[in-house]
Design a protein around this motif. Sequence first.
Motif, PDB file in Angstrom:
ATOM      1  N   ALA A  31     106.766  17.459  69.451  1.00  0.00           N
ATOM      2  CA  ALA A  31     108.188  16.960  69.639  1.00  0.00           C
ATOM      3  C   ALA A  31     107.934  15.703  70.237  1.00  0.00           C
ATOM      4  O   ALA A  31     109.182  14.817  70.512  1.00  0.00           O
ATOM      5  CB  ALA A  31     108.836  18.224  70.845  1.00  0.00           C
ATOM      6  N   VAL A  44     106.472  14.579  73.034  1.00  0.00           N
ATOM      7  CA  VAL A  44     106.697  14.522  74.519  1.00  0.00           C
ATOM      8  C   VAL A  44     105.416  14.171  75.021  1.00  0.00           C
ATOM      9  O   VAL A  44     104.642  15.032  74.981  1.00  0.00           O
ATOM     10  CB  VAL A  44     107.651  15.659  75.171  1.00  0.00           C
ATOM     11  CG1 VAL A  44     107.716  15.494  76.643  1.00  0.00           C
ATOM     12  CG2 VAL A  44     108.841  15.888  74.466  1.00  0.00           C
ATOM     13  N   LYS A  98     113.362  10.347  79.736  1.00  0.00           N
ATOM     14  CA  LYS A  98     113.994  10.173  78.590  1.00  0.00           C
ATOM     15  C   LYS A  98     113.934  11.307  77.585  1.00  0.00           C
ATOM     16  O   LYS A  98     114.258  11.402  76.721  1.00  0.00           O
ATOM     17  CB  LYS A  98     113.649   8.829  77.973  1.00  0.00           C
ATOM     18  CG  LYS A  98     112.342   8.662  77.515  1.00  0.00           C
ATOM     19  CD  LYS A  98     112.083   7.283  76.843  1.00  0.00           C
ATOM     20  CE  LYS A  98     110.467   7.309  76.584  1.00  0.00           C
ATOM     21  NZ  LYS A  98     109.847   8.215  75.845  1.00  0.00           N
ATOM     22  N   ASP A  99     112.729  11.973  77.867  1.00  0.00           N
ATOM     23  CA  ASP A  99     112.220  13.055  77.297  1.00  0.00           C
ATOM     24  C   ASP A  99     112.365  14.426  77.745  1.00  0.00           C
ATOM     25  O   ASP A  99     112.341  15.576  76.989  1.00  0.00           O
ATOM     26  CB  ASP A  99     110.556  13.077  76.945  1.00  0.00           C
ATOM     27  CG  ASP A  99     110.009  11.965  76.277  1.00  0.00           C
ATOM     28  OD1 ASP A  99     110.657  11.585  75.296  1.00  0.00           O
ATOM     29  OD2 ASP A  99     109.000  11.551  76.614  1.00  0.00           O
ATOM     30  N   GLN A 156     115.639  16.299  77.629  1.00  0.00           N
ATOM     31  CA  GLN A 156     116.218  17.209  76.822  1.00  0.00           C
ATOM     32  C   GLN A 156     115.636  17.580  75.661  1.00  0.00           C
ATOM     33  O   GLN A 156     115.315  19.016  75.312  1.00  0.00           O
ATOM     34  CB  GLN A 156     117.687  16.561  76.241  1.00  0.00           C
ATOM     35  CG  GLN A 156     118.486  17.480  75.406  1.00  0.00           C
ATOM     36  CD  GLN A 156     120.016  16.857  75.234  1.00  0.00           C
ATOM     37  OE1 GLN A 156     120.399  16.198  76.048  1.00  0.00           O
ATOM     38  NE2 GLN A 156     120.541  17.225  74.117  1.00  0.00           N
ATOM     39  N   ASN A 157     114.571  16.822  74.935  1.00  0.00           N
ATOM     40  CA  ASN A 157     113.969  17.052  73.922  1.00  0.00           C
ATOM     41  C   ASN A 157     112.701  17.955  74.202  1.00  0.00           C
ATOM     42  O   ASN A 157     112.486  19.159  73.557  1.00  0.00           O
ATOM     43  CB  ASN A 157     113.098  15.930  73.403  1.00  0.00           C
ATOM     44  CG  ASN A 157     112.210  15.941  72.095  1.00  0.00           C
ATOM     45  OD1 ASN A 157     112.619  16.883  71.546  1.00  0.00           O
ATOM     46  ND2 ASN A 157     111.418  15.061  71.618  1.00  0.00           N
ATOM     47  N   CYS A 180     114.338  21.755  74.856  1.00  0.00           N
ATOM     48  CA  CYS A 180     114.689  22.282  73.590  1.00  0.00           C
ATOM     49  C   CYS A 180     113.608  22.862  72.899  1.00  0.00           C
ATOM     50  O   CYS A 180     113.411  24.012  72.160  1.00  0.00           O
ATOM     51  CB  CYS A 180     115.475  21.392  72.606  1.00  0.00           C
ATOM     52  SG  CYS A 180     117.240  20.965  73.293  1.00  0.00           S
ATOM     53  N   ALA A 181     112.304  22.120  73.061  1.00  0.00           N
ATOM     54  CA  ALA A 181     111.099  22.171  71.975  1.00  0.00           C
ATOM     55  C   ALA A 181     110.533  23.762  72.926  1.00  0.00           C
ATOM     56  O   ALA A 181     110.148  24.542  72.109  1.00  0.00           O
ATOM     57  CB  ALA A 181     110.349  21.064  72.054  1.00  0.00           C
TER      58      ALA A 181
END
Length: 470
Positions: free
Chosen positions: A429, A431, A452-453, A455-456, A459-460
């Motif tokens: 992802a 990250v 900044k990572d 939410q990513n 979800c991943a």
Amino acid sequence: MGNHTVEKIGGTAMSQFDKVLDNIIVGDRKEKDLYNRIIVVSAYGGITNELLEHKKTSDSGVYSLFSKDDDSWAWGEAITRVGQRMCTINKGFEHLGLDVQLADRFVKERIEGVRSCLIDLTRLCSFGHFKLDEHLMTVREMLSAIGEAHSAHNSYLILKSMGINARLMDLSGWMDTDQLSLDETIKKAFESVDVAEELPIVTGYTQCKEGIMGSYDRGYTEITFSRIAVLTGAREGIIHKEYHLSSGDPKIIGEDRVETIGSTNYDVADQLSDLGMEAIHPGAARGLRKTDIPLRVKNVFEPDHPGTLITNDYRSTDARVEIIAGRKGVTGIEVWDQDMVGRWDHDLEMLKHLAAAKIRYLAKDTNANTLTHYIAAPLAKIKRLTDNIKQDFPSADILVKKVALVSAIGTNMADTWVLPTAVHSLTNAGVEILGLHKCMRQVDIQFVVDEKDFQNAICALHRDLVETGR
């Protein structure tokens, strides 16, 4: 163990009291099913924020304005606005049978009583012998109590109008001269209560000599709920929220991708609490856990759903990840000092600074010459902390960085696939993993990532650890 439940209703739900009546208190219950329950209520949504300060934005409420001690009377205007909003809320429940005139009279008595008290305190502190800051916690306790007294009184009036044998149990200490402990206050209040024949409506705030707000801050409603359950020997504790306890935050991941957690244990509840995703306040969970009282978390708006049952002994039979949770607004404080090598007291000195600042770290990294603590605290407090650390470690390089914590949590994660799958998921992802913590007890794996990572990363991990394992 009794045959009754103790049930706590949150503030957002209380603001939709028609739903509370239909889905929790009354609904299609027969006469006898209305009882053998104790209902603990929160203040209506937003009221405690206006009385104290906004929990998330820190916007000023009555308490924060009063505590500035700047000869301003802005707090007086603020408490007037709170009283007016309470009366507006009363009017909104008239269709449910609330006697609005009686409800408004109750609000005005409390608001004006507190106003008079604060005016007297201001006058007293104009003399040099009395210091306002010595009384501020008492003021905070008194203001916070108004919200729960208001919602409990309204609920009692509405239920009585429906012919239900409700009993108002105002534990807020209004005009009470007794100075009892929290447990003594609750025991005394319930001495004459027959839960099989009457329905107690209890304020989430309890006035006690140790100060429930001073001890637990905004978690006091759940503490009251927990102690009532423990001291009355409840069969089960139930917390009614406006959402299910799910495998992840539906606002981030999507409602169609998360699933309700059917069962979990108090260990997992503790991990969630540390990340700000509270199933229950950790102080409240402690009492239930020690007396082996199960806790059920239910969705107010889905009354037929059994919700999530939290017990001491639940452990998934299959090794799996149950929840992906995280916390933003975390600061990593990295202290690199080559004089640290081979010494045993650097860590101790660092912890003394955290303890003096009343800051608890959420996670920690260490190697031969570096100590990193991850904390959630206001920037001003972090600045004071790092300044103090620098004084004790003058040769150290201190790096302060905004990060986020993301955790994979489960009652049984004792399987070798979990960690490599999680690392692979975050790498794919895009990250970067800044830190990684895994305990031997196999209940959680925690990753430190750039804010900044966040939410990513959530979800991943949910996609690859939870959804693919269904």
